[in-house]
Scaffold this active site. Structure first.
Site, PDB file in Angstrom:
ATOM      1  CG  ASP A   1       9.435  28.193  34.922  1.00 64.50           C
ATOM      2  OD1 ASP A   1       8.491  27.931  35.700  1.00 64.50           O
ATOM      3  OD2 ASP A   1      10.337  28.988  35.207  1.00 64.50           O
TER       4      ASP A   1
ATOM      5  CE  LYS B   1       9.342  33.401  42.411  1.00 69.98           C
ATOM      6  NZ  LYS B   1      10.567  32.591  42.417  1.00 69.98           N
TER       7      LYS B   1
ATOM      8  NE  ARG C   1      26.472  16.258  48.251  1.00 66.87           N
ATOM      9  CZ  ARG C   1      27.174  15.443  47.465  1.00 66.87           C
ATOM     10  NH1 ARG C   1      26.888  15.372  46.173  1.00 66.87           N
ATOM     11  NH2 ARG C   1      28.147  14.707  47.947  1.00 66.87           N
TER      12      ARG C   1
END
Length: 391
Positions: free
Chosen positions: A179, A204, A54
């Site tokens: 972004d 993507k 993590r």
């Protein structure tokens, strides 16, 4: 090294335990130590060893270092999804009573975070048209702290002048978060133009094969990246799977090659659509008549991405029939895959927008968004032509 070489070789100077051509996936949640003293070194940032996935993991670190190099940043943080990267980044830069200024057109979930989620924590939001930088000057208030936008924007493809927005932001001591999923680091490097943080949905184009969810944030500010990783990503728990990092690293190797084909086909299809008698309008930054085409030409390396938005004549009923019957293109909400995809944003990715205010946000109920894949371009054009003529 040039982009394509960095995408493949940027980490090859680091030997892995078995000298494998591709680094092994570190599928372990926890890591062991020889002594308590070694643990303390890691906790005090005196060692690069690993404690728990993590916080850090060899495969995630390789992905983060790769992205930092491709974006010309100092360091990066990998996340479980693009939205984990976006929401964590915004939370790390905002406090109660702060204000975030965003472009009027955003991905639906990003809009929802800024318009609905952040206000629950006393962070106000303001949506303005950032394609005209002068609108930012009038929108800034003493509470403004962050400017957030996509360029190209989803799904309108709005092009925003990154350098100009960042110049205004610096004058007011504001942070700029961009972004850049549609552009990828192959076409645009926002950090070089003055942005503080660049985020991507790595699901993507970076991955490119539609099989690994992920997100990433990159900055030139190492102190900020450490804060984002250990105070937000770790504590909120949005960690990327090592297996997904491995798949995305594999995808990045062909990113330049894929983007060349994506962009080449998209430009050809955009020209075809703009000349079709059944098409009402086309939005694609590579068309000379597109607003801010010259800015796109400058900040996107002379290529314009693989997303096209357009409207057909006949309204929503015809759009739905067209989308349902179009061949080769798959009806799906994502983008950036080898397969070409079609969606109706107002009914899918941007469903959370207030339907009676779509025009204010640069959308229409009948807008169609195409993600141009890697199929033969002539086959895609034939499919579009047949669907347009038969409806």
């Amino acid at each position: 090294m040039k982009f394509d070489t960095k995408a493949i070789h940027s980490q090859k100077h680091k030997k892995n335990p078995h000298n494998a051509l591709n680094s092994p996936i570190a599928m372990s949640s926890t890591f062991c130590f020889d002594s308590v003293e070694d643990v303390q070194k890691v906790m005090n940032f005196q060692s690069n060893d690993y404690v728990y996935t993590r916080g850090n993991n060899p495969t995630l670190r390789e992905f983060e270092e790769k992205m930092a190099q491709l974006e010309n940043g100092t360091a990066a943080v990998a996340f479980a999804s693009g939205m984990a990267a976006i929401s964590s980044t915004l939370l790390s830069l905002l406090q109660p009573n702060d204000e975030v200024i965003a472009h009027k057109t955003l991905y639906g979930s990003s809009y929802n975070v800024i318009a609905s989620l952040l206000p629950k924590y006393s962070v106000t939001s303001k949506f303005v048209d950032l394609t005209d930088a002068s609108n930012l000057q009038t929108a800034i208030t003493p509470n403004s702290k962050v400017i957030y936008f996509e360029t190209p924007a989803n799904p309108s493809l709005d092009i925003i002048d990154i350098a100009e927005i960042c110049k205004i932001a610096r004058e007011h001591n504001l942070k700029v978060v961009i972004d850049s999923t549609f552009a990828t680091p192959y076409l645009t490097n926002p950090l070089d133009l003055g942005a503080d943080v660049v985020v991507h949905s790595s699901s993507k184009y970076l991955c490119g094969h539609g099989d690994a969810l992920g997100g990433v944030a990159v900055s030139k500010d190492l102190e900020y990246i450490n804060k984002l990783k250990f105070d937000y990503m770790c504590e909120l728990g949005g960690v990327m799977s090592p297996f997904n990092a491995f798949l995305t690293l594999r995808g990045i190797k062909t990113l330049g090659l894929r983007m060349e084909r994506h962009c080449q086909s998209a430009k050809k299809i955009a020209v075809f659509l703009s000349n079709h008698p059944h098409v009402k309008s086309v939005s694609y930054p590579g068309l000379e008549q597109f607003k801010n085409h010259e800015i796109a030409k400058k900040q996107m390396s002379g290529k314009f991405g693989a997303i096209i938005s357009f409207e057909v004549k006949g309204g929503l009923e015809r759009v739905i029939k067209f989308a349902n019957e179009l061949k080769i293109f798959s009806l799906a909400v994502s983008l950036g895959d080898c397969e070409s995809l079609i969606e109706v944003p107002a009914a899918m990715t941007h469903f959370c927008y207030p339907q009676d205010q779509l025009k204010d946000f640069g959308l229409t109920p009948s807008m169609i968004r195409l993600s141009i894949g890697l199929e033969d371009c002539d086959d895609l054009i034939d499919a579009l032509d047949n669907a347009l003529n038969n409806n």
